[in-house]
Design a protein around this motif. Structure first.
Motif, PDB file in Angstrom:
ATOM      1  N   VAL A  66       0.874  -1.179   0.000  1.00 51.16           N
ATOM      2  CA  VAL A  66       0.000   0.000   0.000  1.00 51.16           C
ATOM      3  C   VAL A  66       0.905   1.221   0.000  1.00 51.16           C
ATOM      4  O   VAL A  66       1.770   1.358   0.872  1.00 51.16           O
ATOM      5  N   SER A 125      -0.060  -2.304  -4.735  1.00 52.56           N
ATOM      6  CA  SER A 125      -1.326  -3.010  -4.893  1.00 52.56           C
ATOM      7  C   SER A 125      -2.497  -2.054  -4.709  1.00 52.56           C
ATOM      8  O   SER A 125      -3.555  -2.221  -5.313  1.00 52.56           O
ATOM      9  N   ALA A 126      -2.326  -1.061  -3.841  1.00 48.80           N
ATOM     10  CA  ALA A 126      -3.340  -0.034  -3.604  1.00 48.80           C
ATOM     11  C   ALA A 126      -2.634   1.264  -3.267  1.00 48.80           C
ATOM     12  O   ALA A 126      -1.499   1.264  -2.772  1.00 48.80           O
ATOM     13  N   ASP A 131      -5.121   1.958 -13.861  1.00 47.52           N
ATOM     14  CA  ASP A 131      -6.329   1.756 -13.073  1.00 47.52           C
ATOM     15  C   ASP A 131      -6.455   2.817 -11.972  1.00 47.52           C
ATOM     16  O   ASP A 131      -6.168   2.559 -10.795  1.00 47.52           O
ATOM     17  N   ARG A 171      -7.500   2.424  -8.251  1.00 49.70           N
ATOM     18  CA  ARG A 171      -6.664   1.965  -7.135  1.00 49.70           C
ATOM     19  C   ARG A 171      -6.379   3.087  -6.145  1.00 49.70           C
ATOM     20  O   ARG A 171      -5.911   2.828  -5.041  1.00 49.70           O
ATOM     21  N   ASN A 186      -7.366   5.549  -3.472  1.00 54.12           N
ATOM     22  CA  ASN A 186      -8.431   5.714  -2.494  1.00 54.12           C
ATOM     23  C   ASN A 186      -8.182   6.981  -1.684  1.00 54.12           C
ATOM     24  O   ASN A 186      -7.114   7.136  -1.088  1.00 54.12           O
TER      25      ASN A 186
END
Length: 235
Positions: free
Chosen positions: A104, A142-143, A163, A166, A168
């Motif tokens: 993350v 991954s995020a 993307d 991803r 947030n």
């Protein structure tokens, strides 16, 4: 789950980064096995679900200090073997791609943007290397989390983000004591100060939070200086 949370920041500290990191730790510890890796001389006392390991680096040069912190984190990752790697800066974040760990990327600031405000001698070649490191961190994460729509917009305009979903946005929170009864019938007053840096969350219009606004008649003053922003704003 075994998690390593690493940041090239001093913890504990009076700075907002330390407050933010510790708030994140409180949300995770107790439910997961969390190891916090930061700069600092004195680690936090042992707590259930949290182990804090600090790097007491005496190197004064910012770049060499960052590289030394990366090696500190590399060594710990090799021995801890976490299931998830949570990082805040490219100094430790490049290890996500090198180790292949699920990760993350918590983007609260970008060294390639902020460094000239701290070190005026930072040249374009150094800033470009930092920007490339940031890109690699975004590629491998991954995020991605960030505290404001402004930073999210900066990421999408400045980097190639596969993307965008991803990313947030999790706004910063705050701890408040019970609102005292005002001594007079006049407005309650609040003041904040910040350095304005392009792409950062606090370069936009200032206003009291909904919780404060609902508490009474507030006069909110924000003092700021930096790129394209000086003086004060009232709300």
């Amino acid at each position: 789950m075994r998690i390593v949370y690493a940041s090239f920041d001093e913890v504990p500290s009076f700075k907002a980064a330390s407050t933010h990191i510790l708030a994140n730790c409180r949300e995770v510890m107790g439910r997961h096995d969390l190891t916090l890796l930061t700069l600092g001389d004195t680690p936090l006392p042992p707590q259930a679900g949290l182990r804090h390991i600090t790097a007491a680096l005496r190197e004064k040069n910012y770049l060499r200090r960052g590289l030394a912190f990366r090696e500190f984190v590399r060594y710990r990752l090799r021995h801890i073997r976490p299931a998830l790697f949570h990082f805040r800066t490219p100094w430790e974040g490049l290890l996500a791609g090198q180790t292949g760990l699920p990760s993350v990327y918590e983007v609260n600031g970008l060294p390639s943007v902020e460094l000239p405000y701290l070190y005026r001698d930072a040249g374009p070649q150094v800033l470009e290397v930092l920007r490339q490191w940031e890109q690699r961190c975004l590629d491998h994460a991954s995020a991605i989390v960030c505290p404001s729509e402004r930073i999210r917009t900066c990421l999408l305009s400045r980097y190639r983000v596969r993307d965008p979903g991803r990313i947030n946005v999790i706004p910063n929170g705050y701890d408040v004591a019970p609102t005292p009864s005002p001594a007079t019938d006049g407005p309650l007053r609040a003041c904040t100060w910040a350095r304005c840096i392009p792409g950062k969350a606090y370069c936009g219009p200032c206003a009291p939070s909904p919780r404060c606004a609902a508490a009474g008649n507030w006069t909110f003053t924000a003092w700021a200086n930096g790129h394209g922003c000086a003086g004060r704003r009232n709300a």
